[in-house]
Structure formats: C-alpha cells, structure tokens
Motif scaffolding. Sequence first.
Motif, PDB file in Angstrom:
ATOM      1  N   GLY A  45      66.403  15.614  55.197  1.00  0.00           N
ATOM      2  CA  GLY A  45      66.401  14.428  54.486  1.00  0.00           C
ATOM      3  C   GLY A  45      65.049  13.711  54.186  1.00  0.00           C
ATOM      4  N   THR A  46      63.766  14.540  54.645  1.00  0.00           N
ATOM      5  CA  THR A  46      62.615  13.859  54.634  1.00  0.00           C
ATOM      6  C   THR A  46      61.962  14.571  53.570  1.00  0.00           C
ATOM      7  OG1 THR A  46      62.628  13.766  57.156  1.00  0.00           O
ATOM      8  CG2 THR A  46      60.565  13.819  55.853  1.00  0.00           C
ATOM      9  N   GLU A  47      61.522  13.544  52.677  1.00  0.00           N
ATOM     10  CA  GLU A  47      60.723  13.873  51.357  1.00  0.00           C
ATOM     11  C   GLU A  47      59.111  14.401  52.195  1.00  0.00           C
ATOM     12  OE1 GLU A  47      60.262  12.335  47.271  1.00  0.00           O
ATOM     13  OE2 GLU A  47      58.288  11.687  48.361  1.00  0.00           O
ATOM     14  N   HIS A  48      58.867  15.654  51.438  1.00  0.00           N
ATOM     15  CA  HIS A  48      57.310  15.959  52.029  1.00  0.00           C
ATOM     16  C   HIS A  48      56.999  16.991  51.110  1.00  0.00           C
ATOM     17  CE1 HIS A  48      60.431  19.137  52.782  1.00  0.00           C
ATOM     18  NE2 HIS A  48      59.591  20.134  52.689  1.00  0.00           N
ATOM     19  N   ARG A  49      55.609  17.108  50.904  1.00  0.00           N
ATOM     20  CA  ARG A  49      55.040  18.235  50.051  1.00  0.00           C
ATOM     21  C   ARG A  49      54.134  19.050  51.070  1.00  0.00           C
ATOM     22  NH1 ARG A  49      52.787  13.773  46.898  1.00  0.00           N
ATOM     23  NH2 ARG A  49      53.766  14.880  45.246  1.00  0.00           N
ATOM     24  N   VAL A  50      53.706  20.575  50.574  1.00  0.00           N
ATOM     25  CA  VAL A  50      53.086  21.163  51.241  1.00  0.00           C
ATOM     26  C   VAL A  50      51.873  21.741  50.361  1.00  0.00           C
ATOM     27  CG1 VAL A  50      52.880  23.236  52.841  1.00  0.00           C
ATOM     28  CG2 VAL A  50      55.081  21.602  52.612  1.00  0.00           C
ATOM     29  N   SER A  51      50.580  22.028  50.946  1.00  0.00           N
ATOM     30  CA  SER A  51      49.756  22.646  49.966  1.00  0.00           C
ATOM     31  C   SER A  51      48.841  23.513  50.643  1.00  0.00           C
ATOM     32  CB  SER A  51      48.874  21.563  49.271  1.00  0.00           C
ATOM     33  OG  SER A  51      48.271  20.913  50.311  1.00  0.00           O
ATOM     34  N   ALA A  52      48.326  24.404  49.820  1.00  0.00           N
ATOM     35  CA  ALA A  52      47.548  25.431  50.467  1.00  0.00           C
ATOM     36  C   ALA A  52      45.904  25.681  49.513  1.00  0.00           C
ATOM     37  CB  ALA A  52      48.006  26.736  51.000  1.00  0.00           C
ATOM     38  N   ALA A  53      45.023  25.662  49.907  1.00  0.00           N
ATOM     39  CA  ALA A  53      43.766  25.817  48.807  1.00  0.00           C
ATOM     40  C   ALA A  53      43.681  27.438  48.766  1.00  0.00           C
ATOM     41  CB  ALA A  53      42.372  25.375  49.652  1.00  0.00           C
ATOM     42  N   ASP A  54      43.962  28.318  49.777  1.00  0.00           N
ATOM     43  CA  ASP A  54      44.022  29.729  49.908  1.00  0.00           C
ATOM     44  C   ASP A  54      45.189  30.055  50.120  1.00  0.00           C
ATOM     45  OD1 ASP A  54      41.138  30.018  49.140  1.00  0.00           O
ATOM     46  OD2 ASP A  54      40.760  29.352  51.157  1.00  0.00           O
ATOM     47  N   PRO A  55      45.436  31.433  49.298  1.00  0.00           N
ATOM     48  CA  PRO A  55      46.963  31.841  49.837  1.00  0.00           C
ATOM     49  C   PRO A  55      47.168  32.059  51.224  1.00  0.00           C
ATOM     50  CG  PRO A  55      45.992  33.177  47.849  1.00  0.00           C
ATOM     51  CD  PRO A  55      44.889  32.235  48.300  1.00  0.00           C
ATOM     52  N   SER A  56      48.263  31.259  51.858  1.00  0.00           N
ATOM     53  CA  SER A  56      48.469  31.217  53.026  1.00  0.00           C
ATOM     54  C   SER A  56      49.878  31.730  53.431  1.00  0.00           C
ATOM     55  CB  SER A  56      48.182  29.681  53.596  1.00  0.00           C
ATOM     56  OG  SER A  56      46.882  29.255  53.296  1.00  0.00           O
TER      57      SER A  56
END
Length: 90
Positions: A72-83
């Motif tokens: 139920g938690t809103e979140h976002r995920v990011s990576a500068a390089d393929p991880s």
Amino acid sequence: MSGVIDVPGFRGTVIGTVGTMTIVRGTLHGELAAHVAETDELVVVLSKAIVVQVDGSCKNLQPGDCSVIPKGTEHRVSAADPSLGVIVAR
C-alpha cells in the motif's frame, strides 16, 4: 506475478516461489514511475546502485543493500546505470 515483467525502466523474470512469496530477478535502468506496492516487497541490489524513494525519504542502495516496501506504499525506484536486483513479494 508470473513469467516476464517488462515495464518502462524495469525488465525482470520470475525465477521461483517460496511458499506465498514470488522471487523476481531483473534489471532496472532509468526510472520506474511512482506506483503503489500491491504486496509487501523486499528489494535487494546485486550490482551497481539504485535509489528507492518511499514516503518522502530517499535511500541510496549499493550491492548487498536491501529495502522493505510495505504493501500500500507509494514508491519510485531509479538507477543511473543498468542495475541488477532481486524483488521478493508476497
């Protein structure tokens, strides 16, 4: 979850289940748009680095680090390089 997960910023494959938990191995590159966790999730970084933003806090995760994202938690995920990482969800 089953098979292949292919969304902008993430491509993963379900590699198995343990009881009610699904295990996904995948690559994150760029940003996975904000979304709400449908289940509890454990994210483990295997290579490179990812940034997890949950409830206004930002975590920079390196290989071996993990983050728990409650259902139920809103979140976002990011990576500068393929991880590479693993997600365990139930």
